[in-house]
Design an enzyme around this catalytic site. Structure first.
Site, PDB file in Angstrom:
ATOM      1  N   LYS A 176     -10.065  -4.222  19.025  1.00 35.48           N
ATOM      2  CA  LYS A 176      -8.669  -4.808  19.111  1.00 35.48           C
ATOM      3  C   LYS A 176      -8.344  -4.275  20.145  1.00 35.48           C
ATOM      4  O   LYS A 176      -7.251  -4.537  20.726  1.00 35.48           O
ATOM      5  CB  LYS A 176      -8.029  -3.951  17.950  1.00 35.48           C
ATOM      6  CG  LYS A 176      -8.801  -3.917  16.337  1.00 35.48           C
ATOM      7  CD  LYS A 176      -7.562  -3.767  15.540  1.00 35.48           C
ATOM      8  CE  LYS A 176      -8.318  -3.561  14.155  1.00 35.48           C
ATOM      9  NZ  LYS A 176      -6.931  -3.839  13.294  1.00 35.48           N
ATOM     10  N   LYS A 221       9.418 -17.169 -10.746  1.00 38.97           N
ATOM     11  CA  LYS A 221       8.244 -15.713 -11.233  1.00 38.97           C
ATOM     12  C   LYS A 221       7.673 -16.206 -12.052  1.00 38.97           C
ATOM     13  O   LYS A 221       7.140 -17.658 -13.057  1.00 38.97           O
ATOM     14  CB  LYS A 221       9.183 -14.627 -11.937  1.00 38.97           C
ATOM     15  CG  LYS A 221       8.387 -14.014 -12.925  1.00 38.97           C
ATOM     16  CD  LYS A 221       9.057 -13.092 -13.410  1.00 38.97           C
ATOM     17  CE  LYS A 221       8.566 -11.906 -14.219  1.00 38.97           C
ATOM     18  NZ  LYS A 221       9.060 -11.236 -14.948  1.00 38.97           N
ATOM     19  N   PRO A 236      -2.356 -12.212  10.584  1.00 39.99           N
ATOM     20  CA  PRO A 236      -2.095 -12.046  12.208  1.00 39.99           C
ATOM     21  C   PRO A 236      -2.881 -10.286  12.023  1.00 39.99           C
ATOM     22  O   PRO A 236      -2.597  -9.557  11.337  1.00 39.99           O
ATOM     23  CB  PRO A 236      -0.897 -12.684  12.438  1.00 39.99           C
ATOM     24  CG  PRO A 236       0.090 -11.965  11.794  1.00 39.99           C
ATOM     25  CD  PRO A 236      -0.368 -12.126  10.025  1.00 39.99           C
ATOM     26  N   ASP A 237      -3.813  -9.754  13.348  1.00 40.49           N
ATOM     27  CA  ASP A 237      -3.850  -8.785  13.080  1.00 40.49           C
ATOM     28  C   ASP A 237      -2.616  -7.952  14.431  1.00 40.49           C
ATOM     29  O   ASP A 237      -2.586  -8.761  15.753  1.00 40.49           O
ATOM     30  CB  ASP A 237      -5.557  -8.197  13.796  1.00 40.49           C
ATOM     31  CG  ASP A 237      -5.220  -7.187  13.895  1.00 40.49           C
ATOM     32  OD1 ASP A 237      -4.649  -6.310  15.090  1.00 40.49           O
ATOM     33  OD2 ASP A 237      -6.298  -6.642  13.514  1.00 40.49           O
ATOM     34  N   ILE A 238      -1.220  -7.750  14.110  1.00 47.76           N
ATOM     35  CA  ILE A 238      -0.525  -7.287  15.036  1.00 47.76           C
ATOM     36  C   ILE A 238      -1.382  -6.634  16.354  1.00 47.76           C
ATOM     37  O   ILE A 238      -0.761  -6.345  17.464  1.00 47.76           O
ATOM     38  CB  ILE A 238       0.736  -6.481  14.526  1.00 47.76           C
ATOM     39  CG1 ILE A 238       1.177  -7.512  13.807  1.00 47.76           C
ATOM     40  CG2 ILE A 238       1.620  -6.304  15.302  1.00 47.76           C
ATOM     41  CD1 ILE A 238       1.694  -6.637  11.795  1.00 47.76           C
ATOM     42  N   ASN A 293       0.502  -1.339  -0.104  1.00 46.02           N
ATOM     43  CA  ASN A 293      -0.143  -0.027  -0.161  1.00 46.02           C
ATOM     44  C   ASN A 293       0.731   1.017   0.045  1.00 46.02           C
ATOM     45  O   ASN A 293       1.969   0.912  -0.006  1.00 46.02           O
ATOM     46  CB  ASN A 293      -1.200  -0.408   1.328  1.00 46.02           C
ATOM     47  CG  ASN A 293      -0.386   0.220   2.824  1.00 46.02           C
ATOM     48  OD1 ASN A 293       0.603   0.442   2.667  1.00 46.02           O
ATOM     49  ND2 ASN A 293      -0.093  -1.377   3.100  1.00 46.02           N
TER      50      ASN A 293
HETATM   51  N1  CTP Z   1      -3.383  -3.795  12.289  1.00 48.30           N
HETATM   52  C1  CTP Z   1      -2.171  -4.579  12.536  1.00 48.30           C
HETATM   53  N2  CTP Z   1      -2.086  -5.581  11.669  1.00 48.30           N
HETATM   54  C2  CTP Z   1      -3.459  -5.534  11.060  1.00 48.30           C
HETATM   55  C3  CTP Z   1      -3.924  -4.775  10.599  1.00 48.30           C
HETATM   56  C4  CTP Z   1      -3.551  -3.604  11.250  1.00 48.30           C
HETATM   57  O1  CTP Z   1      -1.890  -3.944  13.014  1.00 48.30           O
HETATM   58  N3  CTP Z   1      -3.119  -6.836  10.361  1.00 48.30           N
HETATM   59  C5  CTP Z   1      -3.562  -2.343  13.015  1.00 48.30           C
HETATM   60  C6  CTP Z   1      -2.887  -0.996  12.493  1.00 48.30           C
HETATM   61  O2  CTP Z   1      -1.227  -0.447  12.851  1.00 48.30           O
HETATM   62  C7  CTP Z   1      -4.134   0.065  13.163  1.00 48.30           C
HETATM   63  C8  CTP Z   1      -5.057  -0.563  13.446  1.00 48.30           C
HETATM   64  O3  CTP Z   1      -4.493  -1.923  13.321  1.00 48.30           O
HETATM   65  O4  CTP Z   1      -3.073   0.240  15.011  1.00 48.30           O
HETATM   66  C9  CTP Z   1      -6.141  -0.408  12.557  1.00 48.30           C
HETATM   67  O5  CTP Z   1      -5.879  -0.654  11.305  1.00 48.30           O
HETATM   68  P1  CTP Z   1      -7.057  -0.942   9.547  1.00 48.30           P
HETATM   69  O6  CTP Z   1      -6.279  -1.024   8.573  1.00 48.30           O
HETATM   70  O7  CTP Z   1      -7.453   0.837   9.657  1.00 48.30           O
HETATM   71  O8  CTP Z   1      -7.750  -1.551  10.491  1.00 48.30           O
HETATM   72  P2  CTP Z   1      -7.469  -2.956  10.147  1.00 48.30           P
HETATM   73  O9  CTP Z   1      -8.359  -3.700  11.219  1.00 48.30           O
HETATM   74  O10 CTP Z   1      -7.207  -2.934   8.669  1.00 48.30           O
HETATM   75  O11 CTP Z   1      -9.467  -2.515   8.997  1.00 48.30           O
HETATM   76  P3  CTP Z   1     -10.297  -2.047   8.333  1.00 48.30           P
HETATM   77  O12 CTP Z   1      -8.980  -2.510   6.784  1.00 48.30           O
HETATM   78  O13 CTP Z   1     -11.537  -3.316   8.051  1.00 48.30           O
HETATM   79  O14 CTP Z   1     -10.732  -0.860   8.516  1.00 48.30           O
END
Ligand code: CTP
Length: 402
Positions: free
Chosen positions: A348, A294, A311-313, A216
């Protein structure tokens, strides 16, 4: 755009060094607008300061011509940084107590910019509890100091009191203007001394094959600025960063990662921490396995990417057994900013969500409009540079933890 400082030259023998400072800064592409105090004009002339800066020199609060050109309030806001060099005991005392009886002190009271003081005075004046008290008051209000250096002084005494050298002041000014707030040699309050801060920043890269990836637009600027701002307040900072094109703050321990899974592992390895700020734009999905070679065009048509969730960190750290005392997430939103931020706060399990509206040019840009959403309510920051927004957030963090 060229950077620009407002230089207040106070009344001290070191004023001549400030003329060098103007030249050194000009060579580095930094413009100076000079305010010369009455005392300062006993040591250097407006003509020499103006000749070197190439700008009008301001001297008097009640100069109607100057007011018509640029009012003193406007003057105080026009620069990126206000520098007081030499900062005399008198200027420091007045500024510390909000006394505004001439152009320099009125400007110091009216400015909304950072102020850097380069004190210069006799060692006994510097050591006097009144001056030390005034310095602390100014620091408490966010002012930065460089020097004074130790050495022989014009009055023949030896000790702290010599103004820092123009090159050193210019180095510091450059660092401040670049947003690097490590500021070696600067005194400043360290309310976060003894606290460990863990910051994630930048994007993650999720490989598709050895040459392609999903990612991104995150530049890492906001996360890096927060790492620097926390470091400046004395925190021991670990910065876990995805690939970005900016320099890390010198105060932070940098751990470079690529994927979300690497980022999580690096964060877990850096724990325990007292503060976690999750600024990274973590890719929500990765491909289900990375092709070893590739992927070639043609044979089997357009490849379909199968994605799996990363994973959601933030959520992992917020629910870890050794959870940091303060866990802060960011919410990049394009619509219903506060509503989404509130939902993320509980989903979260973090303490604050810093919401930012990324519908404009925030990603990669230099400004941000942040809203800090806590369980108790919201605090709206005005539109600020990412450096100033980081400073404000770091100060809020320090206030919360001290
Ligand atoms: N974040 C994270 N790990 C992920 C996704 C998000 O730690 N896999 C953290 C980001 O660093 C930020 C927060 O979660 O602090 C919110 O990230 P955002 O992208 O706005 O939210 P998402 O959980 O991805 O939800 P969405 O994309 O549906 O808005």
């Amino acid at each position: 755009m060229a950077k620009h400082i407002l230089l207040i030259i106070g009344g001290g023998i070191a004023a001549y060094k400030s003329l060098f400072l103007i030249r050194v800064l000009a060579r580095r592409g930094i413009k100076s607008t000079v305010i010369l105090t009455k005392g300062g004009s006993e040591f250097v002339t407006a003509l020499s300061a103006g000749g070197l800066s190439g700008e009008k020199v301001y001297t008097d609060l009640f100069d109607l011509t100057a007011e018509a050109e640029m009012g003193h309030i406007e003057l105080s806001r026009s620069a990126d940084l206000v520098v007081v060099a030499p900062a005399t005991a008198d200027l420091m005392a007045k500024a510390a107590h909000g006394i505004a009886n001439d152009l320099a002190t009125t400007t110091l009271l009216a400015t909304d910019k950072r102020t850097l003081y380069a004190p210069a005075m006799n060692v006994r004046m510097w050591d006097n509890p009144a001056t030390q008290r005034n310095m602390k008051l100014l620091q408490k209000d966010g002012a930065l100091f460089i020097g004074p250096d130790e050495g022989e002084m014009a009055c023949g005494e030896f000790g702290h009191g010599r103004m820092a050298e123009p090159e050193a002041i210019a180095d510091t000014i450059e660092k401040i203007l670049k947003g690097d707030t490590t500021l070696d040699g600067l005194r400043g309050p360290k309310p976060l001394k003894g606290k460990k801060a863990l910051i994630t920043a930048g994007p993650t890269r999720e490989p598709i094959d050895p040459v392609r990836y999903l990612s991104n637009h995150s530049s890492g600027k906001q996360g890096y600025a927060i790492a620097a701002a926390l470091g400046r307040l004395g925190a021991e900072v670990t910065l876990v960063s995805g690939p970005v094109a900016i320099d890390p703050p010198a105060c932070a321990k940098l751990v470079k990662v690529e994927t979300a899974r690497d980022m999580l592992a690096a964060c877990e390895a850096a724990m325990p921490a007292d503060i976690f700020v999750s600024v990274a734009a973590v890719a929500d999905w990765r491909t289900d396995g990375c092709a070893e070679i590739k992927i070639k065009k043609g044979k089997s048509g357009i490849p379909a990417l199968k994605l799996v969730e990363n994973p959601d960190i933030l959520a992992s750290i917020a629910t870890a057994e050794n959870r940091p005392e303060l866990v802060i997430g960011f919410a990049a939103e394009t619509n219903d900013v506060i509503k989404h931020a509130k939902a993320k706060l509980s989903k979260k399990q973090c303490d604050w969500i810093v919401a930012n509206d990324v519908s404009g040019d925030v990603m990669g840009g230099d400004h941000n409009s942040l809203i800090v959403v806590t369980k108790g309510g919201e605090e709206v920051f005005p539109k600020l540079t990412k450096t100033d927004a980081a400073r404000r957030l770091a100060e809020k963090i320090a206030a919360e933890l001290t």
